[in-house]
Design a protein around this motif. Structure first.
Motif, mmCIF file in Angstrom:
data_model
loop_
_atom_site.group_PDB
_atom_site.id
_atom_site.type_symbol
_atom_site.label_atom_id
_atom_site.label_comp_id
_atom_site.label_asym_id
_atom_site.label_seq_id
_atom_site.Cartn_x
_atom_site.Cartn_y
_atom_site.Cartn_z
ATOM 1 N N VAL A 4 0.866 -1.173 0.000
ATOM 2 C CA VAL A 4 0.000 0.000 0.000
ATOM 3 C C VAL A 4 0.906 1.227 0.000
ATOM 4 C CG1 VAL A 4 -1.802 1.259 1.236
ATOM 5 C CG2 VAL A 4 -1.816 -1.249 1.217
ATOM 6 N N LEU A 5 0.689 2.126 -0.959
ATOM 7 C CA LEU A 5 1.534 3.308 -1.107
ATOM 8 C C LEU A 5 1.043 4.463 -0.243
ATOM 9 C CD1 LEU A 5 2.000 3.163 -4.990
ATOM 10 C CD2 LEU A 5 3.527 2.288 -3.210
ATOM 11 N N LYS A 6 1.947 5.388 0.061
ATOM 12 C CA LYS A 6 1.640 6.504 0.954
ATOM 13 C C LYS A 6 0.580 7.438 0.391
ATOM 14 C CE LYS A 6 5.611 9.285 -0.601
ATOM 15 N NZ LYS A 6 4.959 10.217 -1.468
ATOM 16 N N GLU A 7 0.351 7.410 -0.916
ATOM 17 C CA GLU A 7 -0.653 8.282 -1.529
ATOM 18 C C GLU A 7 -2.084 7.835 -1.227
ATOM 19 O OE1 GLU A 7 3.119 8.755 -3.812
ATOM 20 O OE2 GLU A 7 1.998 7.023 -3.130
ATOM 21 N N ALA A 14 -3.929 3.350 -3.422
ATOM 22 C CA ALA A 14 -2.746 3.289 -4.281
ATOM 23 C C ALA A 14 -1.915 2.095 -3.839
ATOM 24 C CB ALA A 14 -1.934 4.579 -4.188
ATOM 25 N N VAL A 15 -1.695 1.155 -4.759
ATOM 26 C CA VAL A 15 -0.926 -0.041 -4.433
ATOM 27 C C VAL A 15 0.119 -0.321 -5.498
ATOM 28 C CG1 VAL A 15 -2.791 -1.116 -3.102
ATOM 29 C CG2 VAL A 15 -2.566 -1.628 -5.540
ATOM 30 N N ARG A 16 1.166 -1.024 -5.063
ATOM 31 C CA ARG A 16 2.188 -1.546 -5.967
ATOM 32 C C ARG A 16 2.229 -3.051 -5.753
ATOM 33 N NH1 ARG A 16 6.647 1.229 -4.395
ATOM 34 N NH2 ARG A 16 6.155 2.839 -5.927
ATOM 35 N N VAL A 17 2.187 -3.787 -6.852
ATOM 36 C CA VAL A 17 2.309 -5.237 -6.763
ATOM 37 C C VAL A 17 3.593 -5.647 -7.466
ATOM 38 C CG1 VAL A 17 -0.154 -5.672 -6.517
ATOM 39 C CG2 VAL A 17 0.840 -5.614 -8.800
ATOM 40 N N SER A 18 4.247 -6.660 -6.893
ATOM 41 C CA SER A 18 5.508 -7.126 -7.468
ATOM 42 C C SER A 18 5.719 -8.583 -7.075
ATOM 43 C CB SER A 18 6.671 -6.271 -6.966
ATOM 44 O OG SER A 18 6.764 -6.346 -5.563
ATOM 45 N N ARG A 39 -17.397 3.161 2.593
ATOM 46 C CA ARG A 39 -17.333 4.457 3.273
ATOM 47 C C ARG A 39 -17.677 5.633 2.376
ATOM 48 N NH1 ARG A 39 -11.605 4.596 5.477
ATOM 49 N NH2 ARG A 39 -11.868 5.446 7.505
ATOM 50 N N TYR A 40 -17.270 5.561 1.098
ATOM 51 C CA TYR A 40 -17.397 6.723 0.216
ATOM 52 C C TYR A 40 -18.368 6.507 -0.948
ATOM 53 C CZ TYR A 40 -13.214 8.021 2.777
ATOM 54 O OH TYR A 40 -12.322 8.311 3.783
ATOM 55 N N GLY A 41 -18.878 5.303 -1.105
ATOM 56 C CA GLY A 41 -19.800 5.016 -2.203
ATOM 57 C C GLY A 41 -19.103 4.646 -3.497
ATOM 58 N N SER A 42 -17.809 4.931 -3.576
ATOM 59 C CA SER A 42 -16.992 4.542 -4.734
ATOM 60 C C SER A 42 -15.536 4.581 -4.300
ATOM 61 C CB SER A 42 -17.224 5.479 -5.924
ATOM 62 O OG SER A 42 -16.712 6.759 -5.646
ATOM 63 N N ALA A 43 -14.658 4.146 -5.197
ATOM 64 C CA ALA A 43 -13.231 4.134 -4.872
ATOM 65 C C ALA A 43 -12.422 4.412 -6.130
ATOM 66 C CB ALA A 43 -12.829 2.794 -4.284
ATOM 67 N N ARG A 44 -11.400 5.232 -5.981
ATOM 68 C CA ARG A 44 -10.427 5.449 -7.056
ATOM 69 C C ARG A 44 -9.258 4.508 -6.805
ATOM 70 N NH1 ARG A 44 -8.591 11.041 -6.198
ATOM 71 N NH2 ARG A 44 -9.287 10.630 -4.093
ATOM 72 N N LEU A 45 -8.597 4.078 -7.891
ATOM 73 C CA LEU A 45 -7.533 3.086 -7.743
ATOM 74 C C LEU A 45 -6.332 3.415 -8.622
ATOM 75 C CD1 LEU A 45 -6.500 0.304 -6.717
ATOM 76 C CD2 LEU A 45 -7.716 -0.721 -8.660
ATOM 77 N N TYR A 46 -5.164 3.425 -7.990
ATOM 78 C CA TYR A 46 -3.877 3.480 -8.685
ATOM 79 C C TYR A 46 -3.245 2.125 -8.437
ATOM 80 C CZ TYR A 46 0.999 4.570 -9.656
ATOM 81 O OH TYR A 46 2.276 4.557 -10.152
ATOM 82 N N TYR A 47 -2.973 1.371 -9.515
ATOM 83 C CA TYR A 47 -2.503 -0.017 -9.415
ATOM 84 C C TYR A 47 -1.231 -0.146 -10.237
ATOM 85 C CZ TYR A 47 -3.185 -5.103 -9.049
ATOM 86 O OH TYR A 47 -3.060 -6.433 -8.756
ATOM 87 N N GLU A 48 -0.090 -0.213 -9.571
ATOM 88 C CA GLU A 48 1.211 -0.250 -10.237
ATOM 89 C C GLU A 48 1.803 -1.655 -10.173
ATOM 90 O OE1 GLU A 48 5.487 1.497 -9.033
ATOM 91 O OE2 GLU A 48 3.962 3.040 -9.366
ATOM 92 N N MET A 49 2.245 -2.155 -11.333
ATOM 93 C CA MET A 49 2.822 -3.504 -11.426
ATOM 94 C C MET A 49 4.295 -3.383 -11.790
ATOM 95 S SD MET A 49 -0.369 -5.086 -13.578
ATOM 96 C CE MET A 49 -0.642 -3.546 -14.482
#
Length: 120
Positions: A4-7, A14-18, A39-49
């Motif tokens: 889980v990234l600090k952002e 925001a996550v990084r998978v490796s 909690r918010y009704g939706s979610a934004r996602l940053y997914y870094e591979m």
């Protein structure tokens, strides 16, 4: 491995998978994204591979089904990767997301993060 990234804040995950992704990694991801949706009704996602070498097929299938069921609860989704198959995967799941999925190459990670955070 899922990191889980600090952002990560508010409705944005925001996550990084490796390396190798396990059932436990996918379970954690689904828990984190489900919490934001609740909690918010939706979610934004940053997914870094990065250097992703293996994804357990059963875990990937279960995660894909989660995306089909909950795809309309996602806001902006950016997938950032380094391999052609990752771009194909983003295109494959894009129709299941309310706002689709934007794919970025790894060297465009800052642009991808801005797009998820601000829509730019």
């Amino acid at each position: 491995m899922l990191e889980v990234l600090k952002e990560t804040e508010g409705d944005m995950l925001a996550v990084r998978v490796s390396g190798e992704l396990t059932n436990e990694d996918f379970d954690l991801y689904r828990e984190l994204i489900r919490d934001r949706m609740k909690r918010y009704g939706s979610a934004r996602l940053y997914y870094e591979m990065v250097s992703l070498s293996w994804v357990k097929p059963g875990a990937a299938l279960e995660n894909g089904l989660f995306d089909v069921v909950h795809g309309r609860e996602y806001g902006r989704v950016a997938m950032v990767g380094e391999k052609v198959w990752q771009e194909w995967a983003a295109k494959l799941i894009s129709p299941f997301k309310k706002k689709g999925v934007q794919y970025y190459d790894l060297h465009e990670r800052e642009q991808a993060m801005r797009w998820v955070q601000e829509g730019e």
